[in-house]
Design an enzyme around this catalytic site. Structure first.
Site, mmCIF file in Angstrom:
data_model
loop_
_atom_site.group_PDB
_atom_site.id
_atom_site.type_symbol
_atom_site.label_atom_id
_atom_site.label_comp_id
_atom_site.label_asym_id
_atom_site.label_seq_id
_atom_site.Cartn_x
_atom_site.Cartn_y
_atom_site.Cartn_z
ATOM 1 N N LYS A 1 1.186 -1.578 0.239
ATOM 2 C CA LYS A 1 0.101 -0.041 0.226
ATOM 3 C C LYS A 1 0.161 1.274 -0.134
ATOM 4 O O LYS A 1 0.710 2.212 -0.625
ATOM 5 C CB LYS A 1 -1.192 0.588 1.049
ATOM 6 C CG LYS A 1 -2.483 -1.018 1.224
ATOM 7 C CD LYS A 1 -3.259 -0.494 2.033
ATOM 8 C CE LYS A 1 -4.437 -1.887 1.680
ATOM 9 N NZ LYS A 1 -6.031 -1.016 3.051
ATOM 10 N N LYS B 1 -4.636 -10.110 -7.366
ATOM 11 C CA LYS B 1 -5.839 -10.204 -6.802
ATOM 12 C C LYS B 1 -7.366 -9.409 -6.858
ATOM 13 O O LYS B 1 -7.003 -8.143 -7.391
ATOM 14 C CB LYS B 1 -5.297 -9.724 -5.245
ATOM 15 C CG LYS B 1 -6.457 -10.588 -3.813
ATOM 16 C CD LYS B 1 -5.843 -9.487 -2.088
ATOM 17 C CE LYS B 1 -6.334 -8.481 -2.302
ATOM 18 N NZ LYS B 1 -6.177 -7.877 -1.236
ATOM 19 N N LYS C 1 -11.208 -3.679 -5.007
ATOM 20 C CA LYS C 1 -12.019 -2.659 -5.279
ATOM 21 C C LYS C 1 -11.379 -1.399 -5.772
ATOM 22 O O LYS C 1 -11.264 -0.386 -6.112
ATOM 23 C CB LYS C 1 -12.875 -2.613 -4.075
ATOM 24 C CG LYS C 1 -11.721 -2.029 -2.850
ATOM 25 C CD LYS C 1 -12.594 -2.220 -1.443
ATOM 26 C CE LYS C 1 -12.160 -2.596 -0.330
ATOM 27 N NZ LYS C 1 -13.334 -3.089 0.912
HETATM 28 P P1 TYM Z 1 -10.491 -5.903 3.372
HETATM 29 O O1 TYM Z 1 -11.906 -5.099 3.212
HETATM 30 O O2 TYM Z 1 -9.080 -5.772 2.449
HETATM 31 O O3 TYM Z 1 -10.641 -7.350 3.081
HETATM 32 C C1 TYM Z 1 -11.761 -8.283 3.445
HETATM 33 C C2 TYM Z 1 -11.861 -9.711 3.479
HETATM 34 O O4 TYM Z 1 -12.264 -9.786 2.223
HETATM 35 C C3 TYM Z 1 -11.235 -10.716 1.643
HETATM 36 N N1 TYM Z 1 -10.825 -10.408 0.473
HETATM 37 C C4 TYM Z 1 -10.521 -11.790 -0.367
HETATM 38 N N2 TYM Z 1 -10.831 -12.617 -0.290
HETATM 39 C C5 TYM Z 1 -10.476 -13.577 -1.526
HETATM 40 N N3 TYM Z 1 -10.236 -12.928 -2.595
HETATM 41 C C6 TYM Z 1 -9.999 -11.681 -2.835
HETATM 42 N N4 TYM Z 1 -9.930 -11.329 -4.180
HETATM 43 C C7 TYM Z 1 -10.341 -11.028 -1.887
HETATM 44 N N5 TYM Z 1 -9.617 -9.728 -1.769
HETATM 45 C C8 TYM Z 1 -10.944 -9.010 -0.068
HETATM 46 C C9 TYM Z 1 -9.793 -10.539 2.994
HETATM 47 O O5 TYM Z 1 -9.166 -11.316 2.561
HETATM 48 C C10 TYM Z 1 -10.441 -9.874 4.063
HETATM 49 O O6 TYM Z 1 -11.319 -10.922 5.149
HETATM 50 N N6 TYM Z 1 -7.729 -5.777 7.334
HETATM 51 C C11 TYM Z 1 -8.237 -6.172 7.282
HETATM 52 C C12 TYM Z 1 -9.620 -5.535 8.204
HETATM 53 C C13 TYM Z 1 -9.537 -6.329 9.279
HETATM 54 C C14 TYM Z 1 -9.652 -7.218 9.648
HETATM 55 C C15 TYM Z 1 -10.132 -7.223 11.439
HETATM 56 C C16 TYM Z 1 -10.260 -8.666 9.284
HETATM 57 C C17 TYM Z 1 -9.690 -5.396 10.893
HETATM 58 N N7 TYM Z 1 -9.644 -6.007 11.389
HETATM 59 C C18 TYM Z 1 -10.015 -8.498 11.699
HETATM 60 C C19 TYM Z 1 -10.223 -9.818 10.543
HETATM 61 C C20 TYM Z 1 -9.790 -9.048 11.469
HETATM 62 C C21 TYM Z 1 -8.944 -5.828 5.402
HETATM 63 O O7 TYM Z 1 -8.021 -4.876 4.811
HETATM 64 O O8 TYM Z 1 -9.727 -6.520 5.019
#
Ligand code: TYM
Length: 338
Positions: A118, A201, A204
């Site tokens: 990032k 990947k 968004k």
């Molecule tokens: P975030 O918001 O980027 O993504 C949310 C969830 O979606 C999954 N994901 C995917 N899975 C499969 N293929 C993809 N292309 C894909 N894109 C996104 C992510 O793996 C995630 O599970 N840091 C985290 C948010 C967070 C969190 C937490 C998660 C904050 N605190 C505590 C678990 C527990 C994040 O940025 O996810």
């Protein structure tokens, strides 16, 4: 290994930093619903404090938080069965996040690939919050003593860090207070790839909208994006081994398997030997049949934002019944006069 003294509890979160993608749905939300329906205590969170580690327009953030809540509910998260919250309404996340910032080491944070991705070449100019992000993420999980965290593959390293933080806290203070959380990274779609490039990947933040399926895309858009998805000229194989050098083909098959809730081998038994010209319409039809009911339910829920706000306020009250005592005990362990 989960310490046996901790009762199972599931926590996971998603950033309200823009629309939901098929990657979020298959990698995360669909599995959140399965864990809820399996009867585990579940807490699901819109992580608004995480979102502002990069600039968010305030009115977009509000809209995106409500839309994400609508996406959770429309996908099957029931506010009666799960605790549904936005992070900023449960202040114990940030409070424990500070303590964990004092437990985590600089070197650990510097190894985080998501930060490197990032920040890019711009490490001096990104927010301090973006660097410290994984400490807050550990707090999100551990402020509930959560034992299981369903996520996509890209979050694995952050969950390893969460385990390191819990281990170091327990060790430094001579307690067995925080559980060593299990990441739950399972199924055919733990890493849904871009429709334009099978090595990237689905995200968004990809500048190309054609690279992803958004949960709010209409049926025509979904069908068009699948029709235009990058593929190779060969027919589909009949066994999973035949996908190993074919990232785009593997991605479309994984998406099909996850949407239809079948193992990849079963899908290939059905469609092996087909050309993409025949397979893509099948995939498009399946995707539309699974996603359209969700997007129309999201639109219905978004017509009444006050109801969403009521659900989140109630979730926050329920959440704080868990988080306040855990934070209090943490302060006591650390030596804060209360
Ligand atoms: P975030 O918001 O980027 O993504 C949310 C969830 O979606 C999954 N994901 C995917 N899975 C499969 N293929 C993809 N292309 C894909 N894109 C996104 C992510 O793996 C995630 O599970 N840091 C985290 C948010 C967070 C969190 C937490 C998660 C904050 N605190 C505590 C678990 C527990 C994040 O940025 O996810």
């Amino acid at each position: 290994m989960t310490t046996p003294t901790f009762t199972p509890r599931v926590f996971s979160g998603i950033q309200p930093s823009g629309g939901l993608t098929l990657g979020n749905y298959l990698g995360a939300i669909k599995r959140f619903v399965q864990m809820q329906d399996a009867g585990m205590p579940t807490v699901y969170c819109m992580v608004d404090l995480h979102a502002i580690t990069v600039w968010q327009d305030p009115s977009d953030l509000q809209h995106n938080t409500r839309e994400l809540a609508a996406g959770f509910i429309a996908s099957g998260i029931s506010p009666e069965k799960s605790i549904l919250i936005n992070q900023s309404q449960v202040p114990e996340h940030a409070q424990l996040g500070w303590i964990f910032s004092c437990v985590a080491r600089m070197g650990w944070m510097q190894r985080m690939t998501q930060f490197k991705d990032k920040a890019g070449k711009n490490t001096q100019n990104v927010s301090l919050g973006l660097f410290g992000y994984p400490a807050l993420m550990a707090a999100d999980i551990l402020v509930y003593h959560a034992t299981h965290v369903p996520v996509g593959e890209d979050q694995k390293q952050h969950l390893e860090l969460t385990r390191d933080i819990a281990t170091k806290f327990n060790h430094d203070y001579g307690v067995d207070f925080f559980p060593i959380t299990e990441p739950v990274i399972e199924g055919a779609a733990t890493r849904v790839m871009s429709l334009r490039d099978g090595s990237k990947k689905m995200s968004k933040s990809d500048p190309s909208d054609a690279s992803r399926i958004n949960m709010t895309d209409d049926a025509d858009t979904i069908a068009k994006k699948i029709r235009k998805a990058k593929t190779d000229p060969d027919a589909l194989p009949s066994e999973a081994a035949g996908l190993s050098e074919r990232p785009e083909a593997r991605n479309l098959i994984n998406i099909y398997a996850a949407l239809s809730e079948q193992p990849v081998d079963d899908v290939l038994r059905e469609v092996g030997g087909q050309q993409f010209g025949a397979f893509k319409p099948l995939l498009a039809e399946l995707a539309v049949s699974k996603l359209s009911p969700i997007s129309s339910e999201m639109a219905r829920l978004m017509a009444d934002p006050a109801e969403i706000d009521r659900i989140l306020a109630r979730g926050a009250r329920q959440a704080r019944e868990i988080t306040v005592p855990i934070l209090e005990k943490t302060y006591e362990i650390v030596g804060m006069v209360r």
